[in-house]
Design a protein around this motif. Structure first.
Motif, PDB file in Angstrom:
ATOM      1  N   SER A  13      36.152  54.146  29.046  1.00 25.27           N
ATOM      2  CA  SER A  13      36.794  52.843  29.235  1.00 25.27           C
ATOM      3  C   SER A  13      38.087  52.732  28.443  1.00 25.27           C
ATOM      4  O   SER A  13      39.100  52.249  28.953  1.00 25.27           O
ATOM      5  CB  SER A  13      35.842  51.726  28.810  1.00 25.27           C
ATOM      6  OG  SER A  13      34.692  51.746  29.581  1.00 25.27           O
ATOM      7  N   LEU A  16      40.708  55.031  30.063  1.00 26.98           N
ATOM      8  CA  LEU A  16      41.174  54.436  31.309  1.00 26.98           C
ATOM      9  C   LEU A  16      42.157  53.302  31.044  1.00 26.98           C
ATOM     10  O   LEU A  16      43.217  53.217  31.671  1.00 26.98           O
ATOM     11  CB  LEU A  16      39.996  53.936  32.142  1.00 26.98           C
ATOM     12  CG  LEU A  16      40.342  53.221  33.453  1.00 26.98           C
ATOM     13  CD1 LEU A  16      41.027  54.158  34.410  1.00 26.98           C
ATOM     14  CD2 LEU A  16      39.079  52.642  34.074  1.00 26.98           C
ATOM     15  N   THR A  17      41.827  52.454  30.087  1.00 29.30           N
ATOM     16  CA  THR A  17      42.708  51.327  29.765  1.00 29.30           C
ATOM     17  C   THR A  17      44.042  51.819  29.211  1.00 29.30           C
ATOM     18  O   THR A  17      45.098  51.317  29.591  1.00 29.30           O
ATOM     19  CB  THR A  17      42.018  50.385  28.759  1.00 29.30           C
ATOM     20  OG1 THR A  17      40.768  49.966  29.320  1.00 29.30           O
ATOM     21  CG2 THR A  17      42.877  49.171  28.475  1.00 29.30           C
ATOM     22  N   LEU A  20      46.081  53.201  32.082  1.00 28.70           N
ATOM     23  CA  LEU A  20      46.607  52.119  32.915  1.00 28.70           C
ATOM     24  C   LEU A  20      47.803  51.437  32.259  1.00 28.70           C
ATOM     25  O   LEU A  20      48.809  51.159  32.918  1.00 28.70           O
ATOM     26  CB  LEU A  20      45.519  51.080  33.192  1.00 28.70           C
ATOM     27  CG  LEU A  20      44.409  51.490  34.137  1.00 28.70           C
ATOM     28  CD1 LEU A  20      43.318  50.457  34.136  1.00 28.70           C
ATOM     29  CD2 LEU A  20      44.947  51.702  35.527  1.00 28.70           C
ATOM     30  N   SER A  34      46.163  47.103  38.767  1.00 29.70           N
ATOM     31  CA  SER A  34      45.550  47.543  37.516  1.00 29.70           C
ATOM     32  C   SER A  34      44.505  46.561  37.001  1.00 29.70           C
ATOM     33  O   SER A  34      43.640  46.943  36.212  1.00 29.70           O
ATOM     34  CB  SER A  34      46.619  47.772  36.461  1.00 29.70           C
ATOM     35  OG  SER A  34      47.248  46.560  36.143  1.00 29.70           O
ATOM     36  N   TRP A  37      41.030  47.792  37.675  1.00 30.90           N
ATOM     37  CA  TRP A  37      40.598  48.897  36.837  1.00 30.90           C
ATOM     38  C   TRP A  37      40.334  48.454  35.402  1.00 30.90           C
ATOM     39  O   TRP A  37      39.411  48.968  34.756  1.00 30.90           O
ATOM     40  CB  TRP A  37      41.609  50.030  36.895  1.00 30.90           C
ATOM     41  CG  TRP A  37      41.666  50.604  38.274  1.00 30.90           C
ATOM     42  CD1 TRP A  37      42.661  50.470  39.186  1.00 30.90           C
ATOM     43  CD2 TRP A  37      40.641  51.370  38.910  1.00 30.90           C
ATOM     44  NE1 TRP A  37      42.316  51.113  40.351  1.00 30.90           N
ATOM     45  CE2 TRP A  37      41.097  51.675  40.206  1.00 30.90           C
ATOM     46  CE3 TRP A  37      39.396  51.835  38.507  1.00 30.90           C
ATOM     47  CZ2 TRP A  37      40.338  52.429  41.103  1.00 30.90           C
ATOM     48  CZ3 TRP A  37      38.644  52.586  39.397  1.00 30.90           C
ATOM     49  CH2 TRP A  37      39.120  52.870  40.682  1.00 30.90           C
ATOM     50  N   PHE A  40      37.025  46.835  35.517  1.00 28.16           N
ATOM     51  CA  PHE A  40      36.029  47.898  35.665  1.00 28.16           C
ATOM     52  C   PHE A  40      35.722  48.504  34.293  1.00 28.16           C
ATOM     53  O   PHE A  40      34.554  48.677  33.926  1.00 28.16           O
ATOM     54  CB  PHE A  40      36.580  48.954  36.632  1.00 28.16           C
ATOM     55  CG  PHE A  40      35.607  50.028  37.004  1.00 28.16           C
ATOM     56  CD1 PHE A  40      34.648  49.805  37.970  1.00 28.16           C
ATOM     57  CD2 PHE A  40      35.664  51.276  36.407  1.00 28.16           C
ATOM     58  CE1 PHE A  40      33.755  50.800  38.323  1.00 28.16           C
ATOM     59  CE2 PHE A  40      34.782  52.269  36.755  1.00 28.16           C
ATOM     60  CZ  PHE A  40      33.822  52.036  37.718  1.00 28.16           C
ATOM     61  N   LEU A  78      32.948  50.629  43.407  1.00 25.63           N
ATOM     62  CA  LEU A  78      34.000  51.516  43.898  1.00 25.63           C
ATOM     63  C   LEU A  78      34.025  51.584  45.421  1.00 25.63           C
ATOM     64  O   LEU A  78      35.102  51.674  46.024  1.00 25.63           O
ATOM     65  CB  LEU A  78      33.840  52.906  43.286  1.00 25.63           C
ATOM     66  CG  LEU A  78      34.104  52.978  41.781  1.00 25.63           C
ATOM     67  CD1 LEU A  78      33.759  54.357  41.247  1.00 25.63           C
ATOM     68  CD2 LEU A  78      35.550  52.618  41.474  1.00 25.63           C
ATOM     69  N   LYS A  81      35.861  48.610  46.557  1.00 31.72           N
ATOM     70  CA  LYS A  81      37.300  48.823  46.347  1.00 31.72           C
ATOM     71  C   LYS A  81      37.880  49.697  47.456  1.00 31.72           C
ATOM     72  O   LYS A  81      38.948  49.399  47.991  1.00 31.72           O
ATOM     73  CB  LYS A  81      37.532  49.453  44.966  1.00 31.72           C
ATOM     74  CG  LYS A  81      38.961  49.758  44.654  1.00 31.72           C
ATOM     75  CD  LYS A  81      39.759  48.505  44.469  1.00 31.72           C
ATOM     76  CE  LYS A  81      41.158  48.842  43.956  1.00 31.72           C
ATOM     77  NZ  LYS A  81      42.034  47.687  43.979  1.00 31.72           N
TER      78      LYS A  81
END
Length: 123
Positions: A13, A16-17, A20, A34, A37, A40, A78, A81
């Motif tokens: 996480s 990913l952040t 992004l 974004s 995400w 997420f 997902l 999405k």
């Protein structure tokens, strides 16, 4: 949920952040896209920090383990999405087709106007 799984979810996480945020800073990703995400990743952190919540929901849904619930839930999100992205792509493809057709008609009209103009100049 095991401690290792919780650590993996938190690390993924955070990575990913960070990724992004870097993509947004370099203007390679729209903020609207974004947000999904980031939410997420936030959901993964919530399940990691509060494993009792994931255990509770897992028991309500009837999965055998919390890890199975988390993976199934994330796959479901997902898939949603992907579905909405497919709808968006279909709409964009339709709009591109309409634009190409309009451009072709405008080009043909321009050619006809030039031919008419040449013919009137010859006379």
């Amino acid at each position: 949920m095991t401690v290792i799984l919780r650590c993996v979810l938190i690390c993924v996480s955070i990575l990913l952040t960070c990724y992004l945020l870097r993509r947004i800073r370099h203007s390679k990703m729209k903020i609207e896209d974004s947000i999904f995400w980031v939410m997420f990743a936030l959901l993964l952190v919530v399940f990691s920090l509060f494993p009792r919540l994931a255990d509770f929901i897992s028991g309500m849904v009837g999965t055998y383990s919390t890890a199975n619930f988390i993976f199934t839930f994330m796959i479901f999100i997902l898939l949603l999405k992907v579905f909405f992205q497919s709808v968006k792509i279909s709409q964009l493809e339709r709009r591109v087709t309409e634009l190409i057709q309009a451009f072709a008609l405008d080009r043909e009209e321009d050619k006809e106007k030039e031919e008419t103009k040449r013919e009137s100049n010859w006379e």
